[in-house]
Write a protein that holds these residues in place. Sequence first.
Motif, PDB file in Angstrom:
ATOM      1  N   GLU A  80     -81.831  37.630  86.358  1.00  0.00           N
ATOM      2  CA  GLU A  80     -82.947  36.677  86.312  1.00  0.00           C
ATOM      3  C   GLU A  80     -83.713  36.570  87.623  1.00  0.00           C
ATOM      4  OE1 GLU A  80     -81.978  32.843  84.540  1.00  0.00           O
ATOM      5  OE2 GLU A  80     -80.147  33.710  83.703  1.00  0.00           O
ATOM      6  N   PHE A  81     -83.235  37.210  88.693  1.00  0.00           N
ATOM      7  CA  PHE A  81     -83.913  37.009  89.973  1.00  0.00           C
ATOM      8  C   PHE A  81     -83.928  38.281  90.820  1.00  0.00           C
ATOM      9  CE2 PHE A  81     -79.484  35.806  90.497  1.00  0.00           C
ATOM     10  CZ  PHE A  81     -79.104  36.349  91.717  1.00  0.00           C
ATOM     11  N   VAL A  82     -84.903  38.317  91.714  1.00  0.00           N
ATOM     12  CA  VAL A  82     -85.046  39.384  92.698  1.00  0.00           C
ATOM     13  C   VAL A  82     -84.252  38.962  93.929  1.00  0.00           C
ATOM     14  CG1 VAL A  82     -86.667  40.618  94.184  1.00  0.00           C
ATOM     15  CG2 VAL A  82     -87.298  40.066  91.812  1.00  0.00           C
ATOM     16  N   LEU A  83     -83.322  39.809  94.344  1.00  0.00           N
ATOM     17  CA  LEU A  83     -82.402  39.469  95.424  1.00  0.00           C
ATOM     18  C   LEU A  83     -82.755  40.253  96.686  1.00  0.00           C
ATOM     19  CD1 LEU A  83     -79.874  37.999  96.395  1.00  0.00           C
ATOM     20  CD2 LEU A  83     -78.500  39.812  95.345  1.00  0.00           C
ATOM     21  N   VAL A  84     -83.013  39.511  97.764  1.00  0.00           N
ATOM     22  CA  VAL A  84     -83.412  40.092  99.049  1.00  0.00           C
ATOM     23  C   VAL A  84     -82.397  39.674 100.109  1.00  0.00           C
ATOM     24  CG1 VAL A  84     -85.226  40.223 100.814  1.00  0.00           C
ATOM     25  CG2 VAL A  84     -85.838  39.877  98.389  1.00  0.00           C
ATOM     26  N   SER A  85     -81.940  40.624 100.911  1.00  0.00           N
ATOM     27  CA  SER A  85     -81.127  40.274 102.072  1.00  0.00           C
ATOM     28  C   SER A  85     -81.647  41.037 103.288  1.00  0.00           C
ATOM     29  CB  SER A  85     -79.643  40.557 101.827  1.00  0.00           C
ATOM     30  OG  SER A  85     -78.842  39.919 102.816  1.00  0.00           O
ATOM     31  N   LYS A  86     -81.040  40.744 104.430  1.00  0.00           N
ATOM     32  CA  LYS A  86     -81.504  41.323 105.696  1.00  0.00           C
ATOM     33  C   LYS A  86     -80.305  41.744 106.531  1.00  0.00           C
ATOM     34  CE  LYS A  86     -83.920  37.482 106.487  1.00  0.00           C
ATOM     35  NZ  LYS A  86     -83.971  36.816 105.166  1.00  0.00           N
ATOM     36  N   CYS A  87     -80.496  42.749 107.359  1.00  0.00           N
ATOM     37  CA  CYS A  87     -79.375  43.288 108.122  1.00  0.00           C
ATOM     38  C   CYS A  87     -79.858  43.965 109.394  1.00  0.00           C
ATOM     39  CB  CYS A  87     -78.589  44.282 107.264  1.00  0.00           C
ATOM     40  SG  CYS A  87     -79.494  45.817 106.927  1.00  0.00           S
ATOM     41  N   GLY A  88     -78.881  44.450 110.176  1.00  0.00           N
ATOM     42  CA  GLY A  88     -79.205  45.240 111.357  1.00  0.00           C
ATOM     43  C   GLY A  88     -78.502  44.785 112.608  1.00  0.00           C
ATOM     44  N   GLN A  89     -78.194  43.480 112.691  1.00  0.00           N
ATOM     45  CA  GLN A  89     -77.502  42.941 113.848  1.00  0.00           C
ATOM     46  C   GLN A  89     -76.020  42.769 113.534  1.00  0.00           C
ATOM     47  OE1 GLN A  89     -80.141  39.613 113.712  1.00  0.00           O
ATOM     48  NE2 GLN A  89     -81.228  40.229 115.565  1.00  0.00           N
ATOM     49  N   THR A  90     -75.209  42.722 114.569  1.00  0.00           N
ATOM     50  CA  THR A  90     -73.769  42.592 114.390  1.00  0.00           C
ATOM     51  C   THR A  90     -73.419  41.314 113.644  1.00  0.00           C
ATOM     52  OG1 THR A  90     -73.435  43.745 116.490  1.00  0.00           O
ATOM     53  CG2 THR A  90     -71.560  42.562 115.595  1.00  0.00           C
ATOM     54  N   VAL A  91     -72.532  41.440 112.663  1.00  0.00           N
ATOM     55  CA  VAL A  91     -72.054  40.288 111.898  1.00  0.00           C
ATOM     56  C   VAL A  91     -70.527  40.336 111.840  1.00  0.00           C
ATOM     57  CG1 VAL A  91     -74.124  39.979 110.485  1.00  0.00           C
ATOM     58  CG2 VAL A  91     -72.364  41.597 109.743  1.00  0.00           C
ATOM     59  N   ASP A  92     -69.939  39.207 111.487  1.00  0.00           N
ATOM     60  CA  ASP A  92     -68.479  39.139 111.430  1.00  0.00           C
ATOM     61  C   ASP A  92     -67.910  40.178 110.473  1.00  0.00           C
ATOM     62  OD1 ASP A  92     -68.518  37.029 113.166  1.00  0.00           O
ATOM     63  OD2 ASP A  92     -68.342  35.480 111.617  1.00  0.00           O
ATOM     64  N   GLY A  93     -66.884  40.846 110.936  1.00  0.00           N
ATOM     65  CA  GLY A  93     -66.180  41.782 110.072  1.00  0.00           C
ATOM     66  C   GLY A  93     -66.771  43.171 109.997  1.00  0.00           C
ATOM     67  N   VAL A  94     -67.824  43.423 110.764  1.00  0.00           N
ATOM     68  CA  VAL A  94     -68.468  44.740 110.746  1.00  0.00           C
ATOM     69  C   VAL A  94     -68.563  45.269 112.167  1.00  0.00           C
ATOM     70  CG1 VAL A  94     -70.497  46.072 110.093  1.00  0.00           C
ATOM     71  CG2 VAL A  94     -69.816  44.118 108.696  1.00  0.00           C
ATOM     72  N   ASP A  95     -68.003  46.425 112.391  1.00  0.00           N
ATOM     73  CA  ASP A  95     -68.052  47.052 113.712  1.00  0.00           C
ATOM     74  C   ASP A  95     -69.279  47.953 113.844  1.00  0.00           C
ATOM     75  OD1 ASP A  95     -65.602  45.912 114.396  1.00  0.00           O
ATOM     76  OD2 ASP A  95     -64.497  47.579 113.483  1.00  0.00           O
ATOM     77  N   GLY A  96     -69.779  48.058 115.062  1.00  0.00           N
ATOM     78  CA  GLY A  96     -70.882  48.970 115.315  1.00  0.00           C
ATOM     79  C   GLY A  96     -71.940  48.336 116.194  1.00  0.00           C
ATOM     80  N   GLN A  97     -72.836  49.148 116.707  1.00  0.00           N
ATOM     81  CA  GLN A  97     -73.915  48.669 117.552  1.00  0.00           C
ATOM     82  C   GLN A  97     -75.086  48.192 116.705  1.00  0.00           C
ATOM     83  OE1 GLN A  97     -74.832  51.961 120.169  1.00  0.00           O
ATOM     84  NE2 GLN A  97     -73.243  51.359 121.630  1.00  0.00           N
ATOM     85  N   ASP A  98     -75.774  47.179 117.211  1.00  0.00           N
ATOM     86  CA  ASP A  98     -76.966  46.683 116.528  1.00  0.00           C
ATOM     87  C   ASP A  98     -77.923  47.828 116.223  1.00  0.00           C
ATOM     88  OD1 ASP A  98     -75.910  44.191 116.863  1.00  0.00           O
ATOM     89  OD2 ASP A  98     -77.397  43.492 118.306  1.00  0.00           O
ATOM     90  N   TRP A  99     -78.434  47.842 115.009  1.00  0.00           N
ATOM     91  CA  TRP A  99     -79.454  48.769 114.537  1.00  0.00           C
ATOM     92  C   TRP A  99     -78.966  50.204 114.363  1.00  0.00           C
ATOM     93  CZ3 TRP A  99     -82.158  45.172 112.832  1.00  0.00           C
ATOM     94  CH2 TRP A  99     -82.422  44.021 113.582  1.00  0.00           C
ATOM     95  N   SER A 100     -77.658  50.426 114.502  1.00  0.00           N
ATOM     96  CA  SER A 100     -77.136  51.767 114.267  1.00  0.00           C
ATOM     97  C   SER A 100     -76.985  52.019 112.771  1.00  0.00           C
ATOM     98  CB  SER A 100     -75.778  51.937 114.947  1.00  0.00           C
ATOM     99  OG  SER A 100     -74.786  51.122 114.320  1.00  0.00           O
ATOM    100  N   ALA A 101     -77.046  53.279 112.391  1.00  0.00           N
ATOM    101  CA  ALA A 101     -76.886  53.632 110.980  1.00  0.00           C
ATOM    102  C   ALA A 101     -75.524  53.194 110.455  1.00  0.00           C
ATOM    103  CB  ALA A 101     -77.071  55.141 110.809  1.00  0.00           C
ATOM    104  N   SER A 102     -74.504  53.341 111.285  1.00  0.00           N
ATOM    105  CA  SER A 102     -73.155  52.963 110.872  1.00  0.00           C
ATOM    106  C   SER A 102     -73.059  51.476 110.565  1.00  0.00           C
ATOM    107  CB  SER A 102     -72.156  53.329 111.970  1.00  0.00           C
ATOM    108  OG  SER A 102     -70.861  52.855 111.669  1.00  0.00           O
ATOM    109  N   LEU A 103     -73.585  50.651 111.463  1.00  0.00           N
ATOM    110  CA  LEU A 103     -73.538  49.194 111.256  1.00  0.00           C
ATOM    111  C   LEU A 103     -74.311  48.795 110.009  1.00  0.00           C
ATOM    112  CD1 LEU A 103     -72.764  46.366 112.521  1.00  0.00           C
ATOM    113  CD2 LEU A 103     -75.119  46.352 113.353  1.00  0.00           C
ATOM    114  N   ILE A 104     -75.503  49.355 109.835  1.00  0.00           N
ATOM    115  CA  ILE A 104     -76.335  48.991 108.696  1.00  0.00           C
ATOM    116  C   ILE A 104     -75.669  49.405 107.391  1.00  0.00           C
ATOM    117  CG2 ILE A 104     -78.520  49.550 107.537  1.00  0.00           C
ATOM    118  CD1 ILE A 104     -79.773  49.540 110.382  1.00  0.00           C
ATOM    119  N   THR A 105     -75.104  50.589 107.357  1.00  0.00           N
ATOM    120  CA  THR A 105     -74.427  51.055 106.142  1.00  0.00           C
ATOM    121  C   THR A 105     -73.274  50.126 105.764  1.00  0.00           C
ATOM    122  OG1 THR A 105     -75.016  53.345 106.605  1.00  0.00           O
ATOM    123  CG2 THR A 105     -73.169  52.977 105.112  1.00  0.00           C
TER     124      THR A 105
END
Length: 308
Positions: free
Chosen positions: A71-96
Amino acid sequence: MQKRTFGRTGLQVSVLGFGAAPIGFLATDRKRTADILNFLLDNGVNLIDTAASYKNSEELIGEAIANRRKEFVLVSKCGQTVDGVDGQDWSASLITKTVDRSLKRLRTDRLDVMLLHSCSLAVLEHGEALGALVKAREQGKIRFAGYSGDNEAAAYAATLEDVAVVETSINIVDQANIVRVLPIARDRKVGVIAKRPIANAAWKAPEHQPGMYKDYASAYTERLKKLDLTPADLGFSGEPDELWPEIALRFTLSFPEVSTAIIGTTNPTNAKHNIAYANKGPLPPDVVAKIRAAFQHADPVGAWEGLQ
C-alpha cells in the motif's frame, strides 16, 4: 488525497508523505507509532521516508505496517556508519551492508527507493557510493536510487542518469532549491521529495522545539523574522501559530515539480491536521508570489542556502 507522478519512476505518490525521523529519535512507543502509520495509510498517505541512521525508526515501521507493504512507497537513506555495520562512510561495502540491514529491519524484500544520505558533492563525483546503490538495484534489493541533500550536490545529483529521486529542503524560509534544483528535476524527470516543508515550525519559541529540531529551528526562526511576513499579510485570519503550518505546507506543494512533501510527527492530532492542510491544495499564485518576494527581499544576495 491527491497523488502526483514520482518523476520517471512511474510511481504515484501522495502529496503528503511521512518523515519517520521523529518516531526514531523521540522514543515513540510502538503502539503510538503503529496507530499513526496505520491512520496515515488509511487516509491516503502512501509514501514513508526513513533512514538507517534514524535509530530504531526502520524497525518500528517494519513492525507496524509490513503487513500493508503493497500500500505504500518505502524510502530509506544510507551511506554513513550505523550500529552493527562495519565500514567507512560512503564506501561500497558499508552501503551494501546497510541496504541489507534496512531490508531486514523494515521486513521487506525490496525498497522502492534508497537515497544517499547527504553526502558531499565530492562523494557523488567519486561514484563509489552511487555505484553501490546501482548494484543493489541490479540485484533487485531496491527499485530506484537517489540522493538526499541540498544546494550544489543536490543539483548535480539530479543530473545523474542513475538518480531517479532527490530529497531536498523546500519551505517558506528555505527557498534556494526552488531555483537551484527544481528546474533540473523537471527537465530530467526526477522525483522530488521536499523535506522540512513546514520549516521545523520556525514560528515557535525555541523552548518549545523538540531537541532534534533546535539547530534547524533556530536558523529558520531567524530567517522567518527577517521575512517580516505574517499570515494576515497573506490574507489569512486567525492565530498565527495555528495558520503557519497550513501556509507552509501548501506553499511547498505549490511547486508542481515537488512530488511529495514529508512531515514527521508523533502526535496523532498533528497528523490529522497535516492531512487536512494537504487536501486544501496549493496556495493561490498571488500568495506564493508574496512569499517568494519576501524571501528575495530578505536575502537579496542569495546567501541563504538550503540547510543540510
